[in-house]
Design a protein around this motif. Structure first.
Motif, PDB file in Angstrom:
ATOM      1  N   SER A  60      43.329  40.066  28.707  1.00 46.99           N
ATOM      2  CA  SER A  60      42.464  39.474  30.495  1.00 46.99           C
ATOM      3  C   SER A  60      42.277  38.405  30.411  1.00 46.99           C
ATOM      4  CB  SER A  60      42.519  40.657  31.304  1.00 46.99           C
ATOM      5  OG  SER A  60      42.436  40.357  32.162  1.00 46.99           O
TER       6      SER A  60
ATOM      7  N   ASP B  66      39.842  36.095  32.546  1.00 42.60           N
ATOM      8  CA  ASP B  66      39.620  36.143  33.908  1.00 42.60           C
ATOM      9  C   ASP B  66      39.382  34.065  34.489  1.00 42.60           C
ATOM     10  OD1 ASP B  66      37.865  33.833  32.476  1.00 42.60           O
ATOM     11  OD2 ASP B  66      35.851  35.369  31.839  1.00 42.60           O
TER      12      ASP B  66
ATOM     13  N   ARG C 245      43.629  49.586  28.944  1.00 45.57           N
ATOM     14  CA  ARG C 245      44.319  49.323  29.793  1.00 45.57           C
ATOM     15  C   ARG C 245      44.758  50.094  31.377  1.00 45.57           C
ATOM     16  NH1 ARG C 245      47.157  48.703  24.337  1.00 45.57           N
ATOM     17  NH2 ARG C 245      48.200  46.551  24.360  1.00 45.57           N
TER      18      ARG C 245
END
Length: 316
Positions: free
Chosen positions: A66, A68, A78
């Motif tokens: 992910s 940021d 997940r």
């Protein structure tokens, strides 16, 4: 769909290991100080083994990346929906019948049930296989703290000495284990749990094949699961009592006792024969799995078959 019910007990030995720790790092205990392992601790190695064997497992941690706001890429678990999409290749969860069909194709859901709460779809499935809490039957079990020296110096502000200088030595850590513990988990298998879902046409129900897959995995998953904390944990006992569908048995782990003998084999006593004899021919089969090199099994169960827990060969 499988007809018979199954009642049993699974046993886990933990030698200089920590089978199930609480948030303090010590083995889990009740308010009275009794050591126990949660049902999740037993199910996780089974899920891990199924996952490694290429089976569909929904309720297990899987990681993704992910970005940021600062542009960094982080590794994060997940969400349930993301795991569902990964397994089944669709993010459409509005069709409840299709979602149920997908859920029942996952081996962990087929055995343990599921809670699937996503926008537009709220499903709860009570599993055919139910585990209780696994209590330690070894009275002299004691936790042990081990000091571990890290190969790295801690450069954080918290590691500074009184003069404000950074630490010049490697940091210390602690590993907590039980010197010896023996956990016994009661379980039951109720194939009728999925009757309404069979009527809906989303599953064939809990089958004999499903049960055999559960049984084989339950007998070896702890032994196969090797992490730093679980390296001393292994399967040491399994009791399976197959009955007709109208038989209801209590917690069979209450009828089991464990005795440790110095330099001799351990003794596991299974005393539920009187109870089972009352049901006569409604008890269709009884099996006990154990390690004959480390353990002696004493039991009063009539016509019980004894097997080596690792080789599956019948013991004399």
């Amino acid at each position: 769909m499988m007809k018979q019910r199954v009642y049993g007990v699974m046993g886990i030995s933990s030698i200089m290991a920590n089978w199930n720790a609480d948030f303090s790092g010590y083995p889990k205990t009740t308010s009275k100080g009794d050591i126990f392992g949660s049902d999740k601790a037993f199910k996780y190695p089974m899920k891990k083994m199924w996952d490694e064997n290429g089976e569909k497992v929904l309720y297990i941690k899987s990681m993704t990346t992910s970005d940021d706001k600062k542009g960094s890429v982080n590794l994060v678990p997940r969400t349930l929906l993301e795991r569902y999409i990964q397994l089944f290749g669709t993010e459409d969860v509005k069709d409840a019948k299709k979602v149920l069909t997908n859920l029942f194709s996952a081996v962990d859901v087929k055995n343990f049930g599921a809670t699937f709460a996503e926008k537009g779809c709220n499903i709860s499935i009570t599993g055919a296989v139910q585990f209780g809490q696994g209590f330690n039957k070894y009275a002299d079990s004691m936790p042990q703290e081990q000091q571990i020296l890290s190969p790295f110096r801690d450069a954080t502000a918290a590691s500074k000495n009184k003069e404000g200088e950074e630490a010049k030595n490697s940091s210390l850590g602690t590993k907590i284990v039980s010197d010896e513990a023996h956990y016994f988990y009661p379980f039951s298998v109720n194939p009728k749990a999925y009757k309404e879902y069979v009527d809906l046409g989303v599953t064939q129900g809990y089958t004999q094949e499903d049960y055999q897959k559960f049984k084989e995995t339950a007998l070896c998953a702890a032994t196969s699961f090797a992490t730093n904390a679980k390296a001393g944990c292994e399967n040491e006992f399994g009791l399976f009592v197959e009955t007709q569908e109208d038989v209801y048995l209590p917690n069979l782990a209450e009828s089991i006792s464990f005795e440790h003998q110095d330099k001799e084999k351990n003794i596991i006593r299974v005393k539920c024969g009187e109870l089972l004899r009352e049901f006569g021919d409604k008890i269709e089969n009884a099996e006990i799995y154990y390690n004959p090199y480390t353990t002696i099994v004493e039991t009063d169960i009539p016509n019980v078959k004894l097997y080596h827990i690792f080789t599956r060969k019948q013991c004399e």
